[in-house]
Design a protein around this motif. Structure first.
Motif, mmCIF file in Angstrom:
data_model
loop_
_atom_site.group_PDB
_atom_site.id
_atom_site.type_symbol
_atom_site.label_atom_id
_atom_site.label_comp_id
_atom_site.label_asym_id
_atom_site.label_seq_id
_atom_site.Cartn_x
_atom_site.Cartn_y
_atom_site.Cartn_z
ATOM 1 N N GLY A 147 0.851 -1.177 0.000
ATOM 2 C CA GLY A 147 0.000 0.000 0.000
ATOM 3 C C GLY A 147 0.891 1.232 0.000
ATOM 4 N N THR A 199 -1.358 -1.721 5.800
ATOM 5 C CA THR A 199 -2.800 -1.957 5.649
ATOM 6 C C THR A 199 -3.369 -2.843 6.771
ATOM 7 O OG1 THR A 199 -2.495 -1.760 3.268
ATOM 8 C CG2 THR A 199 -4.555 -2.750 4.018
ATOM 9 N N ILE A 217 -11.718 -2.136 4.182
ATOM 10 C CA ILE A 217 -10.568 -3.051 4.030
ATOM 11 C C ILE A 217 -11.031 -4.502 4.171
ATOM 12 C CG2 ILE A 217 -8.426 -3.817 5.176
ATOM 13 C CD1 ILE A 217 -7.801 -0.833 5.647
ATOM 14 N N CYS A 287 -3.518 1.822 0.035
ATOM 15 C CA CYS A 287 -4.052 0.557 0.525
ATOM 16 C C CYS A 287 -3.343 -0.560 -0.240
ATOM 17 C CB CYS A 287 -5.555 0.530 0.252
ATOM 18 S SG CYS A 287 -6.351 -0.903 0.932
#
Ligand SMILES: Cc1cc2nc3c(=O)[nH]c(=O)nc-3n(C[C@H](O)[C@H](O)[C@H](O)COP(=O)(O)O)c2cc1C
Length: 335
Positions: A147, A199, A217, A287
């Motif tokens: 990310g 992340t 997420i 991300c």
């Protein structure tokens, strides 16, 4: 577990929480450090050196374990007051600094002179070697999966980590795509001394971000990140959303003519709106591909304990069992 990185940084487990804009506040850094990893406050999220000094003091109230500060050097219109941030780090007695973005040579003498350990995060073997040659204590090697800013070489960790191991003599941690005991053991096998996660740490109870960010997420698969700003050679891996679709359409339209001003709306000042207010389509936010492997929102203690238990089970159980079976077969054949 003892590795060169636990020894160097004085931590229990070889797990670092990488600096993250508008995520790496004192609450998260302290929770990671209290769980035996290394928590990191993101320096530039604090608007001034004074604010960083206050955040460091707040983190000290929350943990008596070592924690670090991230100093990111990115192309910016007005350069932040880096000497001021370094002063805040030194006066706050922070023992570890994670540098990133570009060569940290300008801040290295003063940090090293004060006994601070410097872990430089970079995305290629040549930059890792440069960091080693200028005196960094360790490097964090960020593969293409990561990310944030994976660089422009696009080398995933399955190749980047063993290449780093071939060349480096200082300790290094694997960064990008790290999420559980399997990735820790795999990274150790490829030559790393530990892991750095971004992340995965956002989807924890203590991460001081809006619940919608954590839920996004958990809901996302490994297919849900995009690379933006490639034409500007400032590639960033971000979560797919409406603003990112718009940005990619502009990038296609403008082609080689693309300028930062064309996409400024989707990147400038969007982090507080996303991370704090939970405006999920406000812009592009970093991300990693590991979203596909994140299915829950544990505490940092639960997460780190689980990673270490899983790693031990893989090493002592699954892997040793394979060798055990081979030995048993060898004995049977000889008999
Ligand atoms: C939301 C977010 C913000 C980030 N901000 C920064 C930053 O300000 N400075 C930095 O050096 N790295 C930053 N990173 C990169 C992480 O420190 C780490 O290198 C990366 O997340 C590792 O990849 P992973 O997400 O697959 O674990 C950020 C990552 C994320 C996900």
């Amino acid at each position: 577990m003892r590795t060169r990185i636990t020894e160097l940084l004085g931590i229990e487990h070889p797990i670092i929480q990488g600096g993250m804009h508008y995520v790496g506040f004192a609450e998260l850094a302290a929770a990671v450090s209290n769980a035996g990893g290394l928590g990191i406050i993101t320096g530039l999220t604090q608007r001034t050196p004074e604010a960083l000094a206050a955040e460091i003091a707040r983190c000290r109230e929350l943990t008596d374990r070592p924690f670090g500060v991230n100093l990111t050097f990115l192309p910016m219109v007005t350069a932040p007051d880096y000497p001021g941030y370094v002063r805040a780090i030194l006066e706050g007695g922070v023992p570890i600094v994670e540098t990133a973005g570009r060569n940290p040579q300008a801040v290295l003498p003063v940090l090293k002179g004060a006994g601070v350990k410097v872990v430089h995060k970079c995305t290629s073997v040549r930059h890792a070697l440069k960091a080693q040659s200028i005196g960094c204590d360790a490097v964090s090697v960020d593969g293409f999966e990561c990310g944030g800013h994976p660089g422009e070489d696009d080398i995933p960790n399955m190749v980047l980590l063993p290449r780093a191991a071939e060349e480096l003599s200082i300790p290094f941690v694997a960064s990008g795509g790290q999420v559980d005991g399997r990735s820790l053991v795999a990274s150790l096998a490829l030559g790393a001394d530990g892991i750095n996660m971004g992340t995965r740490f956002i989807a924890t109870r203590e991460a001081p971000v809006h619940q919608r960010v954590k839920d996004a997420i958990v809901a996302a698969s490994e297919l849900d990140t995009r690379l933006v700003m490639r034409p500007l050679r400032n590639t960033e891996r971000v979560m797919a959303n409406a603003a990112v679709d718009q940005m990619l359409a502009t990038e296609r339209e403008r082609g080689a003519e693309l300028a930062f001003e064309d996409i400024v709306e989707q990147v400038a000042g969007v982090y507080p709106r996303i991370m704090i207010d939970g405006e999920m389509d406000a812009g592009a936010w970093s991300c990693g591909m590991v979203t596909g492997l994140i299915h829950d929102i544990p505490t940092c203690q639960e997460l780190i304990d689980r990673i270490m238990a899983e790693a031990e089970e893989i090493i002592r159980g699954r892997l040793a069992g394979m060798l055990g079976a081979q030995r048993a077969r060898g004995l049977a054949q000889r008999a």
